[in-house]
Motif scaffolding. Structure first.
Motif, short mmCIF file in Angstrom:
data_model
loop_
_atom_site.label_atom_id
_atom_site.label_comp_id
_atom_site.label_asym_id
_atom_site.label_seq_id
_atom_site.Cartn_x
_atom_site.Cartn_y
_atom_site.Cartn_z
N ILE A 1 -6.02 -5.11 -5.23
CA ILE A 1 -6.15 -3.23 -4.12
C ILE A 1 -6.96 -3.78 -3.17
O ILE A 1 -8.01 -4.49 -3.11
N ASP A 2 -5.88 -3.38 -2.05
CA ASP A 2 -6.61 -3.37 -1.18
C ASP A 2 -6.14 -2.08 -0.21
O ASP A 2 -6.32 -1.22 -0.53
N LYS A 3 -6.97 -2.25 1.55
CA LYS A 3 -6.96 -1.01 2.03
C LYS A 3 -5.96 -0.63 2.25
O LYS A 3 -5.93 0.22 3.15
N GLU A 4 -5.19 -1.08 1.89
CA GLU A 4 -3.70 -0.61 2.20
C GLU A 4 -3.31 0.42 0.85
O GLU A 4 -2.57 1.19 0.81
N TYR A 5 -4.15 0.55 -0.20
CA TYR A 5 -3.73 1.01 -0.62
C TYR A 5 -3.17 2.53 -1.30
O TYR A 5 -2.51 2.98 -2.27
N LYS A 6 -3.95 3.94 -0.24
CA LYS A 6 -4.01 5.18 -0.57
C LYS A 6 -1.95 5.73 0.18
O LYS A 6 -1.30 6.34 -0.50
N TRP A 7 -1.66 4.73 1.71
CA TRP A 7 -0.25 4.28 2.12
C TRP A 7 0.64 3.89 0.55
O TRP A 7 1.95 4.50 0.99
N TYR A 8 0.31 2.55 0.07
CA TYR A 8 1.30 2.13 -0.65
C TYR A 8 1.63 3.50 -1.77
O TYR A 8 2.61 4.04 -2.43
N ILE A 9 0.42 4.36 -2.38
CA ILE A 9 0.24 5.06 -3.32
C ILE A 9 0.99 6.68 -2.69
O ILE A 9 1.96 7.04 -3.83
N ASP A 10 0.82 6.66 -1.61
CA ASP A 10 2.05 8.04 -1.53
C ASP A 10 3.62 7.69 -0.93
O ASP A 10 4.02 8.21 -1.11
N GLU A 11 3.25 6.45 -0.62
CA GLU A 11 4.86 5.84 0.10
C GLU A 11 6.14 5.63 -1.66
O GLU A 11 7.03 5.69 -1.56
N LYS A 12 5.16 5.23 -2.97
CA LYS A 12 5.46 5.18 -4.55
C LYS A 12 6.11 6.34 -4.68
O LYS A 12 6.95 7.07 -5.07
N ALA A 13 5.01 7.89 -4.29
CA ALA A 13 5.47 9.04 -4.88
C ALA A 13 6.69 9.89 -3.56
O ALA A 13 7.15 10.44 -4.67
N ARG A 14 6.81 9.41 -2.67
CA ARG A 14 8.11 9.73 -1.77
C ARG A 14 8.74 9.20 -2.46
O ARG A 14 10.17 9.90 -2.07
N VAL A 15 9.37 7.79 -2.68
CA VAL A 15 10.03 7.12 -2.88
C VAL A 15 10.40 7.56 -4.11
O VAL A 15 11.99 7.44 -4.45
N ILE A 16 10.25 7.95 -5.19
CA ILE A 16 10.16 8.84 -6.27
C ILE A 16 10.74 9.37 -5.90
O ILE A 16 11.94 10.29 -7.09
N ALA A 17 10.40 10.75 -5.46
CA ALA A 17 10.54 11.79 -4.85
C ALA A 17 12.61 11.85 -4.92
O ALA A 17 13.24 12.61 -5.17
#
Length: 434
Positions: free
Chosen positions: A117-133
Protein backbone atom coordinates in the motif's frame (compact mmCIF):
# COMPACT_ATOMS: atom_id res chain seq x y z
CA UNK A 1 38.36 -57.31 25.46
CA UNK A 2 39.01 -53.83 26.89
CA UNK A 3 42.51 -53.74 25.42
CA UNK A 4 40.97 -54.19 21.98
CA UNK A 5 38.31 -51.46 22.30
CA UNK A 6 40.37 -48.63 23.70
CA UNK A 7 42.51 -48.15 20.56
CA UNK A 8 39.26 -47.86 18.51
CA UNK A 9 37.83 -45.09 20.70
CA UNK A 10 39.46 -42.17 18.81
CA UNK A 11 38.22 -43.63 15.53
CA UNK A 12 34.72 -43.96 16.99
CA UNK A 13 34.74 -40.37 18.21
CA UNK A 14 35.91 -39.22 14.80
CA UNK A 15 33.09 -41.10 13.09
CA UNK A 16 30.55 -39.69 15.53
CA UNK A 17 31.85 -36.15 14.96
CA UNK A 18 31.63 -36.64 11.20
CA UNK A 19 28.02 -37.82 11.29
CA UNK A 20 27.04 -35.08 13.75
CA UNK A 21 28.50 -32.41 11.45
CA UNK A 22 26.81 -33.97 8.43
CA UNK A 23 23.45 -34.08 10.22
CA UNK A 24 23.81 -30.45 11.33
CA UNK A 25 24.63 -29.36 7.79
CA UNK A 26 21.66 -31.30 6.48
CA UNK A 27 19.29 -29.63 8.94
CA UNK A 28 20.66 -26.19 8.02
CA UNK A 29 20.31 -26.95 4.33
CA UNK A 30 16.75 -28.12 4.89
CA UNK A 31 15.87 -24.96 6.79
CA UNK A 32 17.46 -22.76 4.15
CA UNK A 33 15.72 -24.61 1.33
CA UNK A 34 12.44 -24.43 3.21
CA UNK A 35 12.90 -20.68 3.61
CA UNK A 36 13.51 -20.25 -0.10
CA UNK A 37 10.47 -22.34 -1.04
CA UNK A 38 8.28 -20.41 1.41
CA UNK A 39 9.49 -17.07 0.11
CA UNK A 40 11.22 -16.28 3.40
CA UNK A 41 14.73 -15.70 2.20
CA UNK A 42 17.33 -15.42 5.01
CA UNK A 43 18.18 -11.77 5.58
CA UNK A 44 21.92 -12.27 5.22
CA UNK A 45 21.56 -13.54 1.67
CA UNK A 46 19.07 -10.98 0.36
CA UNK A 47 20.20 -8.75 -2.54
CA UNK A 48 19.45 -5.22 -1.37
CA UNK A 49 18.38 -4.00 -4.83
CA UNK A 50 16.05 -6.91 -5.55
CA UNK A 51 14.06 -6.14 -2.41
CA UNK A 52 14.90 -2.52 -1.77
CA UNK A 53 12.52 -1.96 1.16
CA UNK A 54 12.96 -5.35 2.82
CA UNK A 55 12.04 -5.14 6.51
CA UNK A 56 14.79 -6.46 8.77
CA UNK A 57 12.70 -8.92 10.79
CA UNK A 58 12.88 -12.60 11.39
CA UNK A 59 9.79 -14.23 9.85
CA UNK A 60 7.13 -15.06 12.41
CA UNK A 61 6.05 -18.63 12.94
CA UNK A 62 2.32 -18.02 13.43
CA UNK A 63 0.01 -19.15 10.68
CA UNK A 64 -3.63 -20.03 10.32
CA UNK A 65 -5.68 -22.48 8.30
CA UNK A 66 -6.30 -19.62 5.87
CA UNK A 67 -2.65 -19.20 4.91
CA UNK A 68 -1.87 -22.80 4.03
CA UNK A 69 1.18 -22.86 6.29
CA UNK A 70 2.63 -19.41 5.59
CA UNK A 71 3.59 -17.23 8.57
CA UNK A 72 1.87 -13.99 9.47
CA UNK A 73 3.33 -10.83 7.92
CA UNK A 74 5.38 -8.43 10.01
CA UNK A 75 3.23 -5.54 11.29
CA UNK A 76 4.09 -2.04 10.07
CA UNK A 77 3.46 -0.29 13.37
CA UNK A 78 4.63 3.15 12.23
CA UNK A 79 3.22 3.08 8.70
CA UNK A 80 2.59 6.59 7.34
CA UNK A 81 0.13 6.53 4.45
CA UNK A 82 0.98 10.13 3.52
CA UNK A 83 4.56 9.28 2.57
CA UNK A 84 4.50 5.54 1.85
CA UNK A 85 5.86 4.28 -1.49
CA UNK A 86 5.79 0.82 -3.01
CA UNK A 87 9.05 -0.89 -3.87
CA UNK A 88 10.65 0.48 -7.01
CA UNK A 89 10.10 -2.42 -9.38
CA UNK A 90 12.57 -1.07 -11.89
CA UNK A 91 15.06 -2.63 -9.48
CA UNK A 92 13.04 -5.28 -7.65
CA UNK A 93 12.10 -8.51 -9.46
CA UNK A 94 14.42 -7.63 -12.37
CA UNK A 95 11.53 -6.03 -14.25
CA UNK A 96 13.78 -4.06 -16.59
CA UNK A 97 16.27 -6.37 -18.32
CA UNK A 98 18.79 -5.96 -21.10
CA UNK A 99 19.05 -7.81 -23.39
CA UNK A 100 15.26 -8.02 -23.35
CA UNK A 101 13.46 -11.30 -24.08
CA UNK A 102 10.30 -13.08 -22.98
CA UNK A 103 10.72 -14.99 -19.74
CA UNK A 104 8.62 -15.83 -16.69
CA UNK A 105 11.30 -14.19 -14.48
CA UNK A 106 9.54 -15.09 -11.23
CA UNK A 107 10.98 -15.47 -7.76
CA UNK A 108 9.77 -16.60 -4.31
CA UNK A 109 7.65 -13.95 -2.61
CA UNK A 110 8.10 -12.87 1.00
CA UNK A 111 4.69 -12.76 2.66
CA UNK A 112 5.31 -9.09 3.55
CA UNK A 113 5.25 -8.26 -0.16
CA UNK A 114 1.86 -9.73 -1.06
CA UNK A 115 -0.04 -6.46 -0.61
CA UNK A 116 1.87 -3.17 -0.88
CA UNK A 117 0.00 0.00 0.00
CA UNK A 118 1.30 3.46 -0.84
CA UNK A 119 0.32 7.14 -0.63
CA UNK A 120 -1.86 6.78 -3.75
CA UNK A 121 -4.15 4.36 -1.88
CA UNK A 122 -7.23 6.58 -1.61
CA UNK A 123 -7.04 7.62 -5.29
CA UNK A 124 -6.88 3.96 -6.37
CA UNK A 125 -9.81 2.93 -4.16
CA UNK A 126 -11.98 5.80 -5.39
CA UNK A 127 -11.01 5.14 -9.01
CA UNK A 128 -11.93 1.47 -8.61
CA UNK A 129 -15.37 2.44 -7.36
CA UNK A 130 -15.88 4.79 -10.30
CA UNK A 131 -14.86 2.19 -12.90
CA UNK A 132 -16.95 -0.58 -11.32
CA UNK A 133 -20.02 1.68 -11.28
CA UNK A 134 -19.50 2.44 -14.98
CA UNK A 135 -18.37 -0.96 -16.29
CA UNK A 136 -20.01 -3.59 -14.07
CA UNK A 137 -19.48 -7.17 -15.28
CA UNK A 138 -16.82 -6.04 -17.71
CA UNK A 139 -14.45 -5.68 -14.75
CA UNK A 140 -15.85 -7.82 -11.91
CA UNK A 141 -17.39 -11.24 -12.41
CA UNK A 142 -17.20 -14.86 -11.28
CA UNK A 143 -18.30 -18.16 -12.75
CA UNK A 144 -20.22 -20.43 -10.34
CA UNK A 145 -17.22 -22.76 -9.98
CA UNK A 146 -15.21 -19.80 -8.65
CA UNK A 147 -17.70 -18.26 -6.20
CA UNK A 148 -16.37 -20.09 -3.13
CA UNK A 149 -12.83 -19.04 -3.99
CA UNK A 150 -13.91 -15.37 -4.00
CA UNK A 151 -15.09 -15.81 -0.43
CA UNK A 152 -11.87 -17.54 0.57
CA UNK A 153 -9.79 -14.74 -0.96
CA UNK A 154 -11.77 -12.14 1.01
CA UNK A 155 -11.24 -14.11 4.24
CA UNK A 156 -7.51 -14.30 3.53
CA UNK A 157 -7.29 -10.53 2.96
CA UNK A 158 -9.37 -9.78 6.04
CA UNK A 159 -6.89 -11.86 8.04
CA UNK A 160 -3.77 -10.38 6.39
CA UNK A 161 -4.48 -6.65 6.22
CA UNK A 162 -4.95 -5.84 9.95
CA UNK A 163 -1.83 -7.86 10.74
CA UNK A 164 0.34 -6.15 8.14
CA UNK A 165 -1.23 -2.67 8.33
CA UNK A 166 -2.68 -2.25 11.86
CA UNK A 167 -2.73 1.54 11.34
CA UNK A 168 -5.13 1.16 8.38
CA UNK A 169 -7.36 -1.82 9.20
CA UNK A 170 -8.91 -3.41 12.28
CA UNK A 171 -11.17 -6.33 13.17
CA UNK A 172 -13.76 -5.72 15.88
CA UNK A 173 -14.68 -9.39 15.70
CA UNK A 174 -13.36 -12.42 13.78
CA UNK A 175 -15.96 -12.00 11.02
CA UNK A 176 -15.56 -8.30 10.22
CA UNK A 177 -13.00 -5.86 8.88
CA UNK A 178 -12.94 -2.06 9.08
CA UNK A 179 -11.03 0.15 6.66
CA UNK A 180 -9.83 3.04 8.83
CA UNK A 181 -8.91 5.12 5.76
CA UNK A 182 -12.32 5.07 4.08
CA UNK A 183 -14.44 4.39 7.16
CA UNK A 184 -16.00 1.31 5.51
CA UNK A 185 -16.89 -1.60 7.82
CA UNK A 186 -17.78 -5.01 6.43
CA UNK A 187 -19.50 -7.63 8.61
CA UNK A 188 -20.23 -11.28 7.90
CA UNK A 189 -17.07 -11.64 5.84
CA UNK A 190 -17.11 -15.45 5.95
CA UNK A 191 -20.63 -15.59 4.51
CA UNK A 192 -19.81 -13.67 1.33
CA UNK A 193 -18.99 -15.32 -2.00
CA UNK A 194 -18.75 -14.57 -5.71
CA UNK A 195 -19.11 -10.99 -6.87
CA UNK A 196 -20.31 -9.87 -3.42
CA UNK A 197 -16.94 -10.84 -1.96
CA UNK A 198 -15.03 -9.25 -4.85
CA UNK A 199 -16.84 -5.93 -4.34
CA UNK A 200 -15.71 -5.84 -0.72
CA UNK A 201 -12.15 -6.60 -1.84
CA UNK A 202 -12.33 -3.63 -4.21
CA UNK A 203 -12.80 -1.40 -1.14
CA UNK A 204 -9.76 -2.81 0.65
CA UNK A 205 -6.74 -2.99 -1.67
CA UNK A 206 -5.24 -1.30 -4.72
CA UNK A 207 -4.61 -4.70 -6.34
CA UNK A 208 -6.69 -6.44 -8.96
CA UNK A 209 -7.11 -10.22 -8.80
CA UNK A 210 -7.46 -12.67 -11.67
CA UNK A 211 -8.74 -16.06 -10.51
CA UNK A 212 -8.04 -19.32 -12.30
CA UNK A 213 -8.33 -23.06 -11.81
CA UNK A 214 -7.39 -26.31 -13.46
CA UNK A 215 -10.29 -28.12 -15.10
CA UNK A 216 -10.61 -31.85 -15.83
CA UNK A 217 -9.06 -31.38 -19.28
CA UNK A 218 -5.79 -30.46 -17.54
CA UNK A 219 -5.82 -26.83 -18.71
CA UNK A 220 -5.87 -23.70 -16.54
CA UNK A 221 -8.84 -21.38 -17.14
CA UNK A 222 -9.64 -17.84 -16.06
CA UNK A 223 -12.85 -18.26 -14.05
CA UNK A 224 -13.40 -14.81 -12.60
CA UNK A 225 -11.85 -11.90 -10.85
CA UNK A 226 -11.72 -8.24 -10.00
CA UNK A 227 -9.91 -6.70 -12.98
CA UNK A 228 -10.64 -3.00 -12.76
CA UNK A 229 -7.26 -1.73 -13.96
CA UNK A 230 -6.27 -4.08 -16.81
CA UNK A 231 -5.03 -1.24 -19.01
CA UNK A 232 -5.35 -3.01 -22.35
CA UNK A 233 -8.06 -5.72 -22.14
CA UNK A 234 -11.36 -6.60 -20.44
CA UNK A 235 -12.30 -9.38 -18.03
CA UNK A 236 -15.51 -9.86 -20.02
CA UNK A 237 -13.46 -10.77 -23.11
CA UNK A 238 -11.20 -13.24 -21.30
CA UNK A 239 -13.31 -15.04 -18.68
CA UNK A 240 -13.84 -18.79 -19.27
CA UNK A 241 -10.80 -19.00 -21.57
CA UNK A 242 -7.64 -21.02 -20.96
CA UNK A 243 -4.06 -19.74 -20.90
CA UNK A 244 -3.28 -20.61 -24.50
CA UNK A 245 -6.10 -18.38 -25.74
CA UNK A 246 -5.46 -15.62 -23.20
CA UNK A 247 -1.80 -15.29 -24.17
CA UNK A 248 -2.10 -15.86 -27.91
CA UNK A 249 -1.25 -12.18 -28.68
CA UNK A 250 1.91 -12.32 -26.54
CA UNK A 251 5.00 -12.99 -28.70
CA UNK A 252 6.72 -16.33 -28.03
CA UNK A 253 4.51 -17.16 -25.03
CA UNK A 254 2.63 -20.17 -26.37
CA UNK A 255 5.67 -21.51 -28.21
CA UNK A 256 8.22 -21.07 -25.42
CA UNK A 257 6.52 -20.49 -22.07
CA UNK A 258 3.00 -21.95 -22.04
CA UNK A 259 3.86 -25.48 -20.93
CA UNK A 260 6.20 -24.44 -18.11
CA UNK A 261 3.87 -21.68 -16.88
CA UNK A 262 0.84 -23.97 -16.83
CA UNK A 263 2.84 -26.68 -15.08
CA UNK A 264 4.00 -24.19 -12.43
CA UNK A 265 0.47 -22.89 -11.82
CA UNK A 266 -0.90 -26.39 -11.37
CA UNK A 267 1.87 -27.69 -9.12
CA UNK A 268 2.77 -24.85 -6.74
CA UNK A 269 1.36 -25.12 -3.22
CA UNK A 270 -0.34 -22.61 -0.88
CA UNK A 271 2.95 -22.27 1.02
CA UNK A 272 4.91 -21.43 -2.15
CA UNK A 273 3.83 -17.92 -3.24
CA UNK A 274 5.87 -16.21 -5.91
CA UNK A 275 6.01 -12.87 -7.71
CA UNK A 276 7.13 -11.22 -10.92
CA UNK A 277 6.49 -7.92 -12.69
CA UNK A 278 6.01 -6.59 -16.20
CA UNK A 279 6.23 -3.17 -17.85
CA UNK A 280 4.60 -1.07 -20.56
CA UNK A 281 4.70 2.54 -21.74
CA UNK A 282 1.36 4.35 -21.47
CA UNK A 283 0.14 7.80 -22.46
CA UNK A 284 -2.36 8.60 -19.70
CA UNK A 285 -3.49 7.84 -16.14
CA UNK A 286 -6.53 5.81 -17.18
CA UNK A 287 -5.65 2.49 -15.52
CA UNK A 288 -8.90 0.92 -16.73
CA UNK A 289 -8.14 1.26 -20.43
CA UNK A 290 -5.25 3.39 -21.59
CA UNK A 291 -5.75 5.47 -24.72
CA UNK A 292 -2.65 3.99 -26.33
CA UNK A 293 -4.18 0.50 -26.17
CA UNK A 294 -6.41 1.37 -29.11
CA UNK A 295 -5.28 4.78 -30.34
CA UNK A 296 -2.30 7.07 -30.77
CA UNK A 297 -0.86 9.55 -28.25
CA UNK A 298 -2.23 13.07 -28.51
CA UNK A 299 -0.51 15.24 -31.10
CA UNK A 300 0.72 17.62 -28.37
CA UNK A 301 1.96 14.85 -26.05
CA UNK A 302 5.35 15.52 -24.41
CA UNK A 303 7.84 12.68 -23.94
CA UNK A 304 8.29 13.45 -20.25
CA UNK A 305 4.55 12.97 -19.69
CA UNK A 306 4.50 9.38 -20.89
CA UNK A 307 4.11 6.85 -18.10
CA UNK A 308 6.08 3.73 -17.24
CA UNK A 309 3.45 1.28 -16.00
CA UNK A 310 4.84 -1.61 -13.98
CA UNK A 311 2.44 -4.36 -12.92
CA UNK A 312 3.56 -6.12 -9.74
CA UNK A 313 2.17 -9.63 -10.15
CA UNK A 314 1.72 -12.02 -7.22
CA UNK A 315 0.74 -15.68 -7.28
CA UNK A 316 -0.93 -17.58 -4.46
CA UNK A 317 -2.82 -20.87 -4.21
CA UNK A 318 -5.83 -20.92 -1.88
CA UNK A 319 -5.66 -23.96 0.45
CA UNK A 320 -9.40 -24.61 0.76
CA UNK A 321 -10.61 -24.21 -2.84
CA UNK A 322 -7.25 -24.74 -4.60
CA UNK A 323 -7.92 -21.63 -6.69
CA UNK A 324 -5.00 -19.88 -8.38
CA UNK A 325 -4.91 -16.20 -7.39
CA UNK A 326 -3.03 -13.86 -9.69
CA UNK A 327 -2.74 -10.42 -8.09
CA UNK A 328 -1.90 -7.40 -10.24
CA UNK A 329 -0.95 -4.05 -8.75
CA UNK A 330 -0.24 -1.35 -11.37
CA UNK A 331 2.35 1.22 -10.31
CA UNK A 332 2.81 4.27 -12.51
CA UNK A 333 5.87 6.49 -12.87
CA UNK A 334 6.13 9.39 -15.29
CA UNK A 335 9.15 9.13 -17.54
CA UNK A 336 10.32 12.42 -16.04
CA UNK A 337 10.49 10.60 -12.66
CA UNK A 338 13.46 8.63 -14.02
CA UNK A 339 15.72 11.69 -14.27
CA UNK A 340 17.63 10.77 -11.09
CA UNK A 341 17.60 6.98 -11.57
CA UNK A 342 21.15 6.21 -12.79
CA UNK A 343 21.35 4.18 -16.03
CA UNK A 344 17.59 3.65 -16.37
CA UNK A 345 17.01 6.05 -19.31
CA UNK A 346 19.95 4.49 -21.18
CA UNK A 347 18.76 0.99 -20.30
CA UNK A 348 15.27 1.75 -21.61
CA UNK A 349 16.68 3.22 -24.81
CA UNK A 350 18.72 0.07 -25.44
CA UNK A 351 15.73 -2.16 -24.72
CA UNK A 352 13.69 -0.24 -27.29
CA UNK A 353 16.37 -0.04 -29.99
CA UNK A 354 18.25 -3.34 -29.64
CA UNK A 355 15.52 -5.88 -28.85
CA UNK A 356 13.84 -8.23 -31.31
CA UNK A 357 11.46 -6.21 -33.45
CA UNK A 358 8.42 -8.41 -32.82
CA UNK A 359 8.82 -8.03 -29.04
CA UNK A 360 9.15 -4.27 -29.01
CA UNK A 361 6.38 -3.84 -31.59
CA UNK A 362 4.08 -5.79 -29.27
CA UNK A 363 5.01 -3.33 -26.51
CA UNK A 364 3.72 -0.54 -28.74
CA UNK A 365 6.91 1.33 -29.61
CA UNK A 366 5.71 2.30 -33.12
CA UNK A 367 3.09 4.43 -31.35
CA UNK A 368 5.26 6.15 -28.76
CA UNK A 369 8.89 5.72 -29.86
CA UNK A 370 9.14 9.15 -31.49
CA UNK A 371 8.21 10.73 -28.15
CA UNK A 372 10.06 8.44 -25.77
CA UNK A 373 13.49 7.93 -27.33
CA UNK A 374 14.53 11.60 -27.71
CA UNK A 375 13.56 12.30 -24.12
CA UNK A 376 15.42 9.24 -22.80
CA UNK A 377 18.56 10.43 -24.62
CA UNK A 378 18.15 13.84 -23.04
CA UNK A 379 17.95 12.28 -19.57
CA UNK A 380 21.00 10.10 -20.24
CA UNK A 381 23.06 13.09 -21.33
CA UNK A 382 22.03 14.94 -18.18
CA UNK A 383 23.11 11.98 -16.02
CA UNK A 384 26.51 11.90 -17.72
CA UNK A 385 27.00 15.63 -17.24
CA UNK A 386 26.05 15.38 -13.56
CA UNK A 387 28.43 12.48 -12.99
CA UNK A 388 25.70 9.98 -12.14
CA UNK A 389 26.91 7.60 -14.86
CA UNK A 390 29.75 7.32 -17.36
CA UNK A 391 29.70 6.38 -21.01
CA UNK A 392 31.71 3.23 -20.21
CA UNK A 393 29.12 1.78 -17.80
CA UNK A 394 27.58 -1.52 -18.85
CA UNK A 395 23.87 -1.06 -18.19
CA UNK A 396 23.31 -4.81 -18.00
CA UNK A 397 24.67 -4.59 -14.45
CA UNK A 398 22.98 -1.37 -13.32
CA UNK A 399 21.66 -2.93 -10.11
CA UNK A 400 25.06 -4.26 -9.11
CA UNK A 401 26.76 -0.95 -9.96
CA UNK A 402 24.35 1.01 -7.78
CA UNK A 403 24.74 -1.43 -4.92
CA UNK A 404 28.54 -1.28 -5.15
CA UNK A 405 28.46 2.53 -5.07
CA UNK A 406 25.91 2.59 -2.26
CA UNK A 407 23.49 4.70 -4.31
CA UNK A 408 19.96 4.61 -2.84
CA UNK A 409 17.05 3.45 -4.98
CA UNK A 410 15.00 6.39 -6.19
CA UNK A 411 11.44 6.61 -4.87
CA UNK A 412 10.30 9.53 -7.05
CA UNK A 413 6.68 8.90 -8.05
CA UNK A 414 4.42 11.58 -9.55
CA UNK A 415 0.95 11.68 -7.96
CA UNK A 416 -1.74 9.93 -9.97
CA UNK A 417 -4.29 12.48 -8.81
CA UNK A 418 -2.56 15.40 -10.58
CA UNK A 419 -2.94 15.81 -14.38
CA UNK A 420 0.25 16.09 -16.42
CA UNK A 421 1.06 19.21 -18.43
CA UNK A 422 0.18 17.29 -21.61
CA UNK A 423 -3.26 16.46 -20.18
CA UNK A 424 -3.85 20.09 -19.23
CA UNK A 425 -2.93 21.30 -22.69
CA UNK A 426 -5.24 18.79 -24.37
CA UNK A 427 -8.11 19.66 -22.04
CA UNK A 428 -7.65 23.38 -22.70
CA UNK A 429 -7.53 22.78 -26.46
CA UNK A 430 -10.71 20.67 -26.31
CA UNK A 431 -12.50 23.08 -24.00
CA UNK A 432 -12.75 20.49 -21.20
CA UNK A 433 -12.13 20.84 -17.48
CA UNK A 434 -9.99 18.31 -15.64
Amino acid sequence: MLSHTIPDLPRLLTVLAFWTALLTAGVCAFKYGRAIVYGLRPTASRPSYDNANWEEHEPKKESSHLTGGLPDPDPLLEFDLKTATARNFIYANKTMRYPYHQTMAHQPMHINHWIEIDKEYKWYIDEKARVIAEQGKKVVDSLPENDAACGELLELLADYLPKRYPMLFKRDNPDSITNLVTGDRFDGVSSLAGVDALLVISRLVQDDFLMARERPDGKVYLVGGLIVFPGTYLLSDTIDKHLEVLHSPVPDFNAKLLMSVERTLKRFRPDQPFERSSWNIMDDRNLFLHNIASGLPDKDMRGEDLWLRIDHQTFRKLPRTNAIIFGVRPIMRRIEDLADSPHIPLLMEKVHTESAEHLITYKGMPKYGHLLLPYLRKLTQSQIERGLISREDDVRWFREMLEKKGVPVSSTQSPMSIPTESERRKAARDGKQL
